[in-house]
Design an enzyme around this catalytic site. Structure first.
Site, PDB file in Angstrom:
ATOM      1  N   CYS A  41      30.355  26.854  40.193  1.00 34.69           N
ATOM      2  CA  CYS A  41      29.376  27.935  40.361  1.00 34.69           C
ATOM      3  C   CYS A  41      29.791  29.292  39.822  1.00 34.69           C
ATOM      4  CB  CYS A  41      29.031  28.061  41.838  1.00 34.69           C
ATOM      5  SG  CYS A  41      28.558  26.507  42.618  1.00 34.69           S
ATOM      6  N   HIS A  89      26.617  34.538  43.968  1.00 35.47           N
ATOM      7  CA  HIS A  89      27.937  33.901  43.939  1.00 35.47           C
ATOM      8  C   HIS A  89      28.929  34.539  42.970  1.00 35.47           C
ATOM      9  CE1 HIS A  89      29.832  29.767  45.087  1.00 35.47           C
ATOM     10  NE2 HIS A  89      30.516  30.817  45.507  1.00 35.47           N
TER      11      HIS A  89
END
Length: 222
Positions: free
Chosen positions: A76, A131
């Site tokens: 991610c 993120h």
């Protein structure tokens, strides 16, 4: 088109939508959908025989469809850092995933795509899973985006205890402002697993986020 927009959109768990637009100029709107766990052949416009994706197929037909494209990383945070900076994760410094207890994020010296677009008159927004750091300096609104709506990290993580709550924040599943205030990593009351917050701008507006409706709300926000 009435303007120029950059949008980044995130689906539940891992998509990110970036958008940008400039009003009154003949420049293209830009919409980037960055999805975790989406394969090249999972969309109709790339030939999937049974999965129907008519809206994405229309975007591909009216825009640009790439046939050679690779993510900067298989996980991610590094893949998002590569997308926003145009630099390999080993160069931009994001080589691992940021967690809810991380105090760092995407290197503040890095120049991001929305920062460059804003210099060209674009309005920018980020929707979905960010993120790339949840501390204030690392949030989307400090990295080139005019607005942000989404979860700050993966949907299976916990509440970061230093996130500020909006005065009118919604508390769900028996949680209250007073109960959240008692949470501590070193005490008996620790944030339970997979209780992520939903944020607007730099404040939590819902805790825990109702993940069953996030995709629909992201779509409406976009």
């Amino acid at each position: 088109m009435i303007g120029k927009t950059l949008r980044v959109f995130a689906a539940l768990g891992g998509a990110l939508l970036l958008t940008a637009a400039v009003r009154g100029q003949n420049r293209p709107n830009i919409v980037i959908l960055f999805c975790d766990d989406l394969g090249y052949g999972d969309l109709g416009c790339y030939g999937h025989p049974t999965i129907r994706t008519p809206n994405l197929d229309r975007m591909a037909a009216e825009g640009i469809r790439f046939t050679q494209c690779y993510s900067g990383s298989a996980v991610c945070s590094p893949s998002r850092a590569a997308l926003l900076t145009g630099r390999y994760p080993t160069r931009n410094g994001t080589v691992n995933i940021y967690f809810h207890r991380s105090t760092n994020g995407l290197n503040l010296h890095e120049i991001t795509l929305p920062e460059l677009l804003k210099k060209q008159g674009y309005a920018t927004t980020c929707i979905g899973k960010w993120h790339l750091g949840h501390e204030p300096a690392y949030l989307p609104t400090h990295r080139g985006f005019d607005s942000y709506y989404g979860i700050p990290y993966s949907n299976d993580m916990n509440l970061a205890l230093d996130l500020p709550f909006a005065p009118d924040a919604i508390y769900r599943d028996g949680w209250t402002k007073e109960r959240v205030a008692k949470l501590s990593w070193n005490g008996p009351d620790k944030p339970p697993h997979a209780t992520v917050p939903l944020m607007r701008g730099e404040q939590v507006i819902e805790f825990p986020a109702d993940q069953s409706t996030l995709t629909q709300r992201y779509t409406k926000e976009a």
